[in-house]
Design a protein around this motif. Sequence first.
Motif, PDB file in Angstrom:
ATOM      1  N   ILE A 124      -6.040  58.224  64.525  1.00 45.45           N
ATOM      2  CA  ILE A 124      -5.081  57.388  65.177  1.00 45.45           C
ATOM      3  C   ILE A 124      -4.303  56.484  64.029  1.00 45.45           C
ATOM      4  O   ILE A 124      -4.787  55.597  63.395  1.00 45.45           O
ATOM      5  N   GLY A 125      -3.138  57.123  63.290  1.00 45.68           N
ATOM      6  CA  GLY A 125      -2.678  56.559  62.310  1.00 45.68           C
ATOM      7  C   GLY A 125      -2.142  55.159  62.808  1.00 45.68           C
ATOM      8  O   GLY A 125      -1.242  55.051  63.685  1.00 45.68           O
ATOM      9  N   ALA A 126      -2.465  54.052  61.728  1.00 44.91           N
ATOM     10  CA  ALA A 126      -1.835  52.637  62.017  1.00 44.91           C
ATOM     11  C   ALA A 126      -1.652  52.084  60.704  1.00 44.91           C
ATOM     12  O   ALA A 126      -2.310  51.760  60.106  1.00 44.91           O
ATOM     13  N   PHE A 143      -2.296  61.164  66.229  1.00 46.47           N
ATOM     14  CA  PHE A 143      -1.324  60.250  66.804  1.00 46.47           C
ATOM     15  C   PHE A 143      -0.883  59.081  65.847  1.00 46.47           C
ATOM     16  O   PHE A 143      -1.843  58.485  65.647  1.00 46.47           O
ATOM     17  N   ARG A 144       0.373  58.730  65.819  1.00 45.61           N
ATOM     18  CA  ARG A 144       0.737  57.481  65.233  1.00 45.61           C
ATOM     19  C   ARG A 144       1.070  56.363  65.946  1.00 45.61           C
ATOM     20  O   ARG A 144       1.761  56.431  66.909  1.00 45.61           O
ATOM     21  N   ALA A 145       0.416  55.338  65.564  1.00 46.33           N
ATOM     22  CA  ALA A 145       0.500  53.966  66.777  1.00 46.33           C
ATOM     23  C   ALA A 145       1.689  53.211  66.166  1.00 46.33           C
ATOM     24  O   ALA A 145       1.699  51.709  66.357  1.00 46.33           O
ATOM     25  N   ASN A 146       2.170  53.402  65.018  1.00 46.67           N
ATOM     26  CA  ASN A 146       3.596  52.430  64.566  1.00 46.67           C
ATOM     27  C   ASN A 146       4.740  52.999  64.116  1.00 46.67           C
ATOM     28  O   ASN A 146       4.589  54.336  64.260  1.00 46.67           O
ATOM     29  N   VAL A 367       5.803  65.247  71.553  1.00 45.63           N
ATOM     30  CA  VAL A 367       5.828  66.501  70.863  1.00 45.63           C
ATOM     31  C   VAL A 367       5.453  66.047  69.391  1.00 45.63           C
ATOM     32  O   VAL A 367       4.799  66.879  68.816  1.00 45.63           O
ATOM     33  N   SER A 368       6.050  65.015  68.908  1.00 42.89           N
ATOM     34  CA  SER A 368       5.631  64.737  67.659  1.00 42.89           C
ATOM     35  C   SER A 368       4.564  63.803  67.432  1.00 42.89           C
ATOM     36  O   SER A 368       3.959  63.564  66.483  1.00 42.89           O
ATOM     37  N   HIS A 369       3.960  63.166  68.600  1.00 43.10           N
ATOM     38  CA  HIS A 369       2.855  62.344  68.514  1.00 43.10           C
ATOM     39  C   HIS A 369       2.865  61.193  67.757  1.00 43.10           C
ATOM     40  O   HIS A 369       2.303  60.431  66.924  1.00 43.10           O
ATOM     41  N   GLN A 370       4.364  60.527  67.794  1.00 47.89           N
ATOM     42  CA  GLN A 370       4.698  59.315  67.155  1.00 47.89           C
ATOM     43  C   GLN A 370       5.132  58.344  68.254  1.00 47.89           C
ATOM     44  O   GLN A 370       5.807  58.647  69.010  1.00 47.89           O
ATOM     45  N   LEU A 371       4.693  57.311  67.872  1.00 51.95           N
ATOM     46  CA  LEU A 371       5.150  56.125  68.824  1.00 51.95           C
ATOM     47  C   LEU A 371       6.284  55.407  68.789  1.00 51.95           C
ATOM     48  O   LEU A 371       6.744  55.289  67.544  1.00 51.95           O
ATOM     49  N   MET A 372       7.316  55.822  69.802  1.00 50.75           N
ATOM     50  CA  MET A 372       8.593  55.208  69.665  1.00 50.75           C
ATOM     51  C   MET A 372       8.729  53.765  69.913  1.00 50.75           C
ATOM     52  O   MET A 372       8.255  53.432  70.991  1.00 50.75           O
ATOM     53  N   GLN A 373       9.244  53.062  68.918  1.00 50.25           N
ATOM     54  CA  GLN A 373       9.464  51.216  68.913  1.00 50.25           C
ATOM     55  C   GLN A 373      10.813  51.261  68.676  1.00 50.25           C
ATOM     56  O   GLN A 373      11.609  52.067  68.089  1.00 50.25           O
ATOM     57  N   VAL A 374      11.189  49.964  68.972  1.00 52.71           N
ATOM     58  CA  VAL A 374      12.545  49.356  68.615  1.00 52.71           C
ATOM     59  C   VAL A 374      12.443  48.807  67.165  1.00 52.71           C
ATOM     60  O   VAL A 374      11.467  48.609  66.647  1.00 52.71           O
ATOM     61  N   GLN A 375      13.630  49.322  66.468  1.00 49.40           N
ATOM     62  CA  GLN A 375      13.782  48.917  65.054  1.00 49.40           C
ATOM     63  C   GLN A 375      14.634  47.838  64.957  1.00 49.40           C
ATOM     64  O   GLN A 375      15.852  47.676  65.551  1.00 49.40           O
ATOM     65  N   ALA A 376      14.372  46.505  64.422  1.00 50.52           N
ATOM     66  CA  ALA A 376      15.266  45.282  63.881  1.00 50.52           C
ATOM     67  C   ALA A 376      15.405  45.269  62.823  1.00 50.52           C
ATOM     68  O   ALA A 376      14.495  45.019  62.031  1.00 50.52           O
ATOM     69  N   ILE A 377      16.695  45.120  62.331  1.00 48.62           N
ATOM     70  CA  ILE A 377      16.993  45.025  61.033  1.00 48.62           C
ATOM     71  C   ILE A 377      17.784  43.625  60.622  1.00 48.62           C
ATOM     72  O   ILE A 377      18.683  43.179  61.489  1.00 48.62           O
ATOM     73  N   GLY A 378      17.482  42.911  59.998  1.00 50.61           N
ATOM     74  CA  GLY A 378      17.704  41.579  59.831  1.00 50.61           C
ATOM     75  C   GLY A 378      18.432  41.262  58.195  1.00 50.61           C
ATOM     76  O   GLY A 378      18.273  42.231  57.173  1.00 50.61           O
TER      77      GLY A 378
END
Length: 415
Positions: A124-126, A143-146, A367-378
Motif C-alpha cells: 500500500i503506497g503512501a 495500491f496507492r493511497a495518495n 484499473v490503475s490501483h490509484q486513489l483518486m482525490q481532489v487537487q487544490a492549487i493555490g
Amino acid sequence: MKHIFAGLVIALFGFLSEAQAEETANKAIKIGCLYPTTGPAGLYGRDSTVAIQMALDHVQDTYGDDAPQLDVMIEDTRSRSLRSLQIARAFIHEEAIDFLCGVLSSDIALLVAIEAAKAETFFIGAGHASPSVILHERHPFYFRANNGSRQSMFAGAQYIKENHSRADRPLKIAFIGPDYELGYQAWGDLRGFLNQQGVAFDVVGEYWPKLFETDYNSHIRHLLQGDVDIIINAHWGLDFVAFVRQAAQLGLFSKAVVMNFDGAGDFGVLGPLGDELPEGLVLSAHSHVNWPETAEHTAFVQEFHDRAGRYPSFVAQDAYAGILAIAQAVHVAGGVADKQRLRHAFETLKIKLPEDPEGFESFMDPVSHQLMQVQAIGVTRRDTSYPPAGTTLGDWHIYMPPKHWPTHEPDSSKN
C-alpha cells in the motif's frame, strides 16, 4: 525496537528480535512500513509515525469491538535504496507481514514493488508519487493511497490553460527538477497534458540537479538568462526550501512565475521557510494545512499539532490514509486469508479522508490501483496562522479527479 504505542511498533535502528516478534504474533494483522525518520527527509517519516498512531486510534473508534488488530512496524530507510530493499525483504520473509506500506521515494517504491510482486504481498503506497510504479512495475497487490504526480500534473495543465495560456504566441516554459524518477515523470506528464489541453508552449530550458542537492545557483543563473514566462519546479521538502532561498537572493521570482504542482505547497516547506517564501508562487501538494475548510480536516490538523507540537506535512495524511485503507479493506474482506477477496475490497474502496472537501469521497480506480482525490492549487500569500510558517496558500483553484487515472499521448517536442 520496542512497543511505544498500543498496536504500533517503531523500528528505527534495527529489526525485530525473536522475542519481540513472538510478542506481536498473536494473530494480529502485521503491517511493515518503510519511511525515512533520519536524514534530509526524516521529518516526513517522523510525521508518518504520528499520523499512523492517529489512524490506529481512529480505526479503534470507528469499528469498536470489530476493529481489526493492526500491529504496525516502521523501519527507518534513511532514504537509501539498498537499505529499503533489505528492510522490505526482512518484513516479507522474516516477519511474515500481511502488508507493506509507505515509502517516500519513487525510486525506492519501484524496488519495493518488485520485491512485493515476487512474494505476492500487498504493498500500500503512501507517500511516493511517480506513476512508474503503476505504469511498469505494478502488480495485482499494489495500491496507492495518495494523489500521484500524474494527477498533480493533470490539474497543473488545467491551471496553466485557465490562467496563463496566450493567444498571441506559445508560452515559454522552463523546467527544473530532481534528477530521478519523480522529476522525469512529472515533467513528461505536464508536457503531455498541456498538449492534450491544446496549450501552445515552447520548452526553453531543462535543468536536472541531483536529489538532495544543496547548491542551485548555477541552474538559477541559467534560468535568469533565458526568456521565460513560467518556471516549473518539481522539487519537494528541503530541496525546494534550498531552491527558494537561493532563487530569492538572485532575484528569480521577479523574472517569471514559479509553479510546483506536486509537493512544494506542503507544510514541510512552508514551516522551514517562515517569512522567506515570497508571495505569488503557484503551489500544491498531496494535502494542505488550510484546505479544505471542513470540520474533519481542521480536527485532523489540530490533533496532529496537539500530538507532535507541529503542523503536519503531506506525508502525514498519506500515511494516515494508507492505514485507514488497509483497515477498511480488511474489514470488508473479513480478514486477510482470501487475497482475491481482499484485492477486490481495495479495488472498490471508497473512503472519506480529512483532505476530502465537502461532498467528495476518495475512491480507488480499479484499473490503475490509484486513489483518486481532489487537487487544490493555490498561490502563496502572507499568513501567520500556522507558525512558524509566515506564508500559506490562498486563491484556491480546485480540480476534481476524473473517473479513472488520466493518461496522455507521449510528448514529442524537441527539448
